[in-house]
Design a protein around this motif. Structure first.
Motif, PDB file in Angstrom:
ATOM      1  N   UNK A   1       0.819  -1.214   0.000  1.00 43.37           N
ATOM      2  CA  UNK A   1       0.000   0.000   0.000  1.00 43.37           C
ATOM      3  C   UNK A   1       0.851   1.261   0.000  1.00 43.37           C
ATOM      4  N   UNK A   2       1.965   1.235   0.699  1.00 44.85           N
ATOM      5  CA  UNK A   2       2.823   2.423   0.701  1.00 44.85           C
ATOM      6  C   UNK A   2       3.383   2.686  -0.685  1.00 44.85           C
ATOM      7  N   UNK A   3       3.657   1.612  -1.426  1.00 44.01           N
ATOM      8  CA  UNK A   3       4.130   1.796  -2.800  1.00 44.01           C
ATOM      9  C   UNK A   3       3.059   2.443  -3.667  1.00 44.01           C
ATOM     10  N   UNK A   4       1.808   2.046  -3.471  1.00 48.60           N
ATOM     11  CA  UNK A   4       0.726   2.664  -4.226  1.00 48.60           C
ATOM     12  C   UNK A   4       0.528   4.123  -3.842  1.00 48.60           C
ATOM     13  N   UNK A   5       0.617   4.398  -2.531  1.00 52.20           N
ATOM     14  CA  UNK A   5       0.403   5.762  -2.071  1.00 52.20           C
ATOM     15  C   UNK A   5       1.517   6.691  -2.539  1.00 52.20           C
TER      16      UNK A   5
ATOM     17  N   UNK B   1      -9.353  -0.266  11.203  1.00 47.24           N
ATOM     18  CA  UNK B   1      -8.568   0.467  12.177  1.00 47.24           C
ATOM     19  C   UNK B   1      -8.686   1.956  11.919  1.00 47.24           C
ATOM     20  N   UNK B   2      -8.503   2.793  12.948  1.00 48.57           N
ATOM     21  CA  UNK B   2      -8.667   4.237  12.767  1.00 48.57           C
ATOM     22  C   UNK B   2      -7.713   4.773  11.713  1.00 48.57           C
ATOM     23  N   UNK B   3      -8.181   5.802  11.006  1.00 50.51           N
ATOM     24  CA  UNK B   3      -7.373   6.373   9.948  1.00 50.51           C
ATOM     25  C   UNK B   3      -6.363   7.381  10.470  1.00 50.51           C
TER      26      UNK B   3
ATOM     27  N   UNK C   1     -11.365   3.484   2.936  1.00 47.82           N
ATOM     28  CA  UNK C   1     -10.236   3.823   3.797  1.00 47.82           C
ATOM     29  C   UNK C   1      -9.025   4.280   2.980  1.00 47.82           C
ATOM     30  N   UNK C   2      -8.836   3.663   1.825  1.00 42.34           N
ATOM     31  CA  UNK C   2      -7.719   4.063   0.971  1.00 42.34           C
ATOM     32  C   UNK C   2      -7.924   5.480   0.436  1.00 42.34           C
ATOM     33  N   UNK C   3      -9.154   5.792   0.056  1.00 38.61           N
ATOM     34  CA  UNK C   3      -9.434   7.150  -0.407  1.00 38.61           C
ATOM     35  C   UNK C   3      -9.215   8.173   0.709  1.00 38.61           C
ATOM     36  N   UNK C   4      -9.563   7.795   1.936  1.00 38.36           N
ATOM     37  CA  UNK C   4      -9.317   8.702   3.056  1.00 38.36           C
ATOM     38  C   UNK C   4      -7.820   8.891   3.299  1.00 38.36           C
ATOM     39  N   UNK C   5      -7.043   7.826   3.103  1.00 36.39           N
ATOM     40  CA  UNK C   5      -5.595   7.948   3.252  1.00 36.39           C
ATOM     41  C   UNK C   5      -5.010   8.904   2.215  1.00 36.39           C
ATOM     42  N   UNK C   6      -5.450   8.776   0.974  1.00 34.78           N
ATOM     43  CA  UNK C   6      -4.961   9.676  -0.076  1.00 34.78           C
ATOM     44  C   UNK C   6      -5.320  11.123   0.237  1.00 34.78           C
ATOM     45  N   UNK C   7      -6.550  11.313   0.704  1.00 36.01           N
ATOM     46  CA  UNK C   7      -6.972  12.682   1.045  1.00 36.01           C
ATOM     47  C   UNK C   7      -6.139  13.250   2.179  1.00 36.01           C
TER      48      UNK C   7
ATOM     49  N   UNK D   1      -7.019   2.943  -6.037  1.00 37.85           N
ATOM     50  CA  UNK D   1      -7.261   1.664  -5.356  1.00 37.85           C
ATOM     51  C   UNK D   1      -7.555   0.545  -6.348  1.00 37.85           C
ATOM     52  N   UNK D   2      -8.100   0.890  -7.502  1.00 33.21           N
ATOM     53  CA  UNK D   2      -8.412  -0.119  -8.507  1.00 33.21           C
ATOM     54  C   UNK D   2      -7.165  -0.757  -9.100  1.00 33.21           C
TER      55      UNK D   2
END
Length: 945
Positions: A116-120, A344-346, A147-153, A126-127
């Protein structure tokens, strides 16, 4: 040239397959066949490179394989394997956990952190994650699409003062520090991971006792250990779980939960998972499954173990396994997982998440380290350093220590400037990305009520043995079930039908319970959405009708997933499990090979041009149908074709899409379609679109409502050439407002005449006095100064007029009037001119004409579906009828292929090559090379006018 290229491609694919078998069979270079050596340019070094790359890509174990002979460093081999797998976004290699977890301290938790860190870092969506990787990330990390969209934001909006000049923040600072509580089964086995001395200081006495037992006695069944201790050690990363599968085990596949629909990567392991999805059932052992698929038993066991770990399959328990577990497992199901995935919490900057383990860890750290208190800034910096260490792929322990292995030093793309390019190159090196048909994924489980209904239905349904009925559908049906807001739990079954490719008899009770909640009354006022409701309602009645046909029950099969198997494997699967296949119709997916068991459906393998050829075929063998044009690719329409004069509406059939209605004055828009492929045009109405009527076959002899259609001349002609008694389907009739005269001098054979070239006009002008004289007596010619506006020569006009007037009788002149768009004015006091319909006594005249014929069971019309299901239940599924069904389909197939062959060449070409081979039923139908016209009840070449 095309056949040569195809042959070369096939030979290359066979050589690649043979090379793969040689690598898996540990065939050394000296024992390699000569033709395979030539593929590798007789270079042993090329073979060693192929062995090494193939072993990494397919995650082969180092010891006992050729990889150990071409590469000497075992540790480095597994380091490269993990890094290559991360770059390709693959799933964690659970079958190598005894090596990568014990030796490299790589667990699923820190593995997916790096994924996931590589994607971020590269700002990927996410797709980008393949389906099974995304599902395992959701299970281990608790991070789904939202959750992934919230991480990007948060990454984009988080700009502290320290990062204003240092670039992007580190994504690892925002990812979770602990894995979520995962589902465990008592029959799983647990083993010790890589444990350091500092890890022992942070465990409870019960956890340390279990670790000692694992060190002294080896792996233990999970159910014999305390459930809470196992969960705690798993979250601390000190143990790993193994899902043992033997060749004698049996599995069942319930409706999918927590499946993420992103994309398919196309790698070997993913293809194997989908093959098992569509082939496995609870009556077949894993060994029998591997034998049927003709795959290695170990590979199949690894794939089955993985889908059982994700919860997509369940192992069938034996009687002696129950009652031998630790008492703590009695209430584990209630305490283990909520109905929605635990997220888990963001805000991962806060180390204390409130869990018991976090509080316990903080207390133990305070008690075991009596040092001077630190400032809040020092504490924050220390926590940040811990986060960075814990995100390393070589890190597992909670104390912040890293592994002594050099694997942690493998370069990963971290630079903000070039991370995107590096990731793209790594991801696209070996994998082929395929777009998913449905973008919106299902990341949540069903509700508690739906789960209870599923469990109750599975417990109440007795195990049905024997062969079953297979009902064939395509992705269009699953799209309708998912797109429509039909029922809360129906989407879960639709995801199973799409991804697994099968919904077994054991899951039909819960599926029917969801379909029962759908009502056509809810579709009122919904417009086009109403067809979603209609498909769901009719599907339920179809399943209820066909399910009792055989004692084994009914399975729903998706055609695209069956096409994922090679045709030999597919035939073995179907012959072992099913007695007959019934197809829904129409199907948008292609059927590349006909089934080897009785099949109620289309009689020929399908391709993109099959619907166009079949429509023309039915019109030709009956002599009835609307005027039609089958135009080749590259044709340019400058004027509206003559046979469509008087038609204001045209039905346009194009490749890879549904037919649509076009106003005739917009015919020039078809030139854009003709640039991409062939197009079939059909007259569809004068001022408005014509009326459609669907009639099922075989016809009921005692049904008075079907007598009119059974006596239709097109149906009678159709019954002469096709077997409508042993097959089932429906006929589509069209009423364009123009009566169909049929064809008096009918001929089954197609004779295409080459259009005559225009002769130069050198004769003097002569205008005839009598329009009814034969074209041989009058020679129309245009003046040299003013040529004809429509490019008609004198002889052409004479032939055209003579042919039109020769067909006209007193009763049939109305046809010509009805095709005219000119409205006659009505004088004062005069009676309105009524358009007289042709006399019923006139031979061959029908108000309704034949548009299309489909074989199978429709899901859009209630009356047609009901009649076909009644015929299947009472007559068509008998043993006598099933024995005659293959011969009937083969006869129709030969007639159809002969028609297509005759339409590919002019009659002069056919006479010159009398020994021309017929079309092979195993090959795709060719696209037309001659513009064809269906007019006056027969197919001929179109002269371009």
């Amino acid at each position: 040239m095309t056949s040569t290229t195809t042959t070369t491609t096939t030979e290359s694919g066979n050589c690649q397959l043979q090379l793969q078998l040689c690598v898996r069979g540990n065939v050394a270079w000296q024992e390699l066949p000569v033709h395979l050596r030539s593929v590798l340019h007789n270079n042993q070094r090329d073979y060693e490179k192929y062995v090494f790359n193939y072993s990494l890509r397919n995650q082969l174990r180092f010891r006992g394989n050729l990889a150990s002979k071409v590469f000497r460093q075992e540790q480095r081999y597994y380091e490269l394997l993990i890094q290559k797998n991360i770059n390709s976004l693959g799933v964690f290699p659970y079958h190598l956990a005894d090596i990568v977890t014990k030796g490299l301290r790589v667990t699923p938790f820190n593995y997916y952190l790096d994924v996931l860190s590589q994607l971020l870092r590269s700002d990927k969506s996410y797709d980008t994650l393949p389906n099974f990787t995304a599902a395992d990330c959701l299970r281990v990390l608790g991070i789904g699409r939202n959750e992934y969209l919230a991480l990007i934001s948060e990454l984009k909006t988080h700009t502290p003062r320290t990062l204003l000049f240092s670039g992007k923040p580190n994504p690892l600072d925002y990812l979770p520090r602990l894995p979520v509580r995962v589902h465990m089964e008592p029959w799983w086995r647990l083993d010790i991971g890589y444990v350091l001395e500092t890890d022992i200081r942070l465990v409870t006495p019960g956890e340390r006792s279990l670790l000692d037992d694992l060190i002294d006695f080896g792996a233990q069944p999970t159910g014999k250990c305390d459930y809470h201790v196992v969960q705690s050690l798993y979250r601390k990363g000190l143990i790993y779980l193994d899902v043992p599968i033997s060749g004698e085990d049996r599995i069942s596949i319930p409706p999918l939960r927590n499946f993420v629909m992103n994309r398919v990567s196309g790698d070997y392991f993913e293809n194997l998972l989908y093959k098992i999805f569509v082939s496995a059932d609870e009556h077949m052992t894993i060994a029998e499954l591997a034998q049927m698929l003709q795959l290695e038993l170990d590979s199949v066991k690894q794939a089955v173990s993985f889908i059982c770990r994700l919860g997509f399959a369940q192992r069938k328990h034996t009687d002696h396994e129950s009652g031998q577990y630790h008492p703590s497992w009695a209430d584990s199901n209630e305490q283990e997982l909520p109905q929605t995935p635990q997220i888990t919490p963001l805000n991962y900057n806060m180390y204390a998440s409130g869990s018991n383990f976090d509080l316990q860890q903080q207390q133990q750290q305070q008690q075991s380290s009596p040092k001077s208190p630190k400032t809040p800034k020092q504490e924050k910096d220390k926590d940040k350093d811990k986060d960075k260490d814990s995100s390393s792929i070589g890190y597992l322990s909670s104390d912040g220590n890293t592994s002594d292995f050099s694997f942690a030093n493998i370069t990963t793309p971290t630079a903000p400037n070039n991370s995107s390019n590096t990731t793209n190159n790594n991801n696209n090196s070996d994998e082929q990305e395929l777009s998913s048909e449905l973008e919106d994924g299902s990341e949540r489980t069903t509700t508690t009520k739906a789960k209870q209904q599923t469990a109750a239905a599975q417990s109440q349904s007795s195990a049905k043995s024997g062969k079953r009925v297979g009902f064939l559908f395509d992705s269009t049906l699953t799209a309708f079930l998912m797109m429509g807001n039909l029922s809360p739990g129906l989407k879960n079954h639709a995801v199973t039908m799409f991804e697994v490719g099968k919904l077994c008899e054991e899951s039909l009770d819960s599926f029917l319970a969801e379909l029962e909640q759908v009502s056509l009354l809810d579709a009122e006022g919904e417009g086009d959405v109403s067809r979603y409701f209609a498909h769901a309602v009719i599907l339920r009645s179809t399943i209820c009708s066909l399910r009792p046909l055989l004692p084994g029950g009914l399975d729903l099969l998706r055609l695209e997933c069956l096409e994922g198997l090679d045709w030999q494997t597919r035939d073995r699967v179907l012959e072992k499990k099913y007695k007959l296949i019934i197809s829904a119709t129409p199907l948008t997916a292609t059927l590349s090979h006909m089934f080897s068991i009785p099949f109620f459906g289309q009689f020929v393998r399908s391709s993109d041009a099959t619907p166009m050829w079949s429509k023309l075929f039915y019109n030709h063998i009956t002599g009835y149908g609307p005027p039609s044009l089958l135009l080749c690719r590259g044709t340019v329409l400058k004027t509206l074709p003559r046979l469509f004069l008087g038609y204001g509406k045209l039905l346009v059939n194009i490749l890879h899409s549904d037919a649509y209605v076009l106003n005739s004055e917009n015919f020039r828009n078809l030139n854009d379609q003709l640039k991409n492929g062939c197009v079939l045009l059909q007259g569809y109405g004068i001022r408005t679109a014509g009326q459609l009527h669907y009639e099922s076959f075989p016809f009921h002899a005692t049904d008075a409502s079907q007598a009119k259609w059974a006596n239709h001349r097109a149906v009678q002609k159709l019954a002469e050439h096709l077997d409508l008694r042993h097959q089932c389907g429906y006929i589509t009739f069209l009423n364009t407002g123009v009566p169909d005269l049929g064809c008096e001098d009918y001929e089954l054979q197609v004779r295409l005449k080459q259009p005559q070239r225009k002769r130069p006009n050198t004769k003097s002008n002569h205008v005839p006095n009598d329009l009814l004289t034969s074209p041989d007596e009058n020679h129309f010619a245009a003046t040299p100064e003013h040529g004809p506006a429509n490019d008609y020569t004198s002889s052409d006009c004479g032939q055209l007029l003579a042919s039109e007037l020769a067909k006209c009788t007193d009763n049939s002149r109305v046809e010509l009037l009805s095709q005219s768009s000119v409205e006659l004015p009505i004088g004062d006091g005069a009676e309105p001119l009524a358009a007289e319909s042709p006399s019923p006594e006139l031979s061959g005249v029908e108000d309704w004409t034949l548009l299309d014929v489909n074989f199978g069971v429709p899901l859009f019309d209630v009356d047609t579906n009901t009649r076909i299901c009644e015929q299947l239940v009472h007559r068509l599924c008998s043993d006598d009828n099933l024995r005659q069904l293959p011969a009937s389909g083969q006869h129709t197939q030969q007639l159809f292929l002969e028609f297509v062959r005759q339409c590919m060449h002019f009659e002069e070409e056919q006479t010159a090559t009398q020994l021309r081979e017929p079309l092979q039923p195993t090959r795709n139908l060719p696209h037309p090379r001659i513009n064809l016209a269906f007019e006056n009840g027969r197919v001929g070449s179109w002269n371009g006018r």
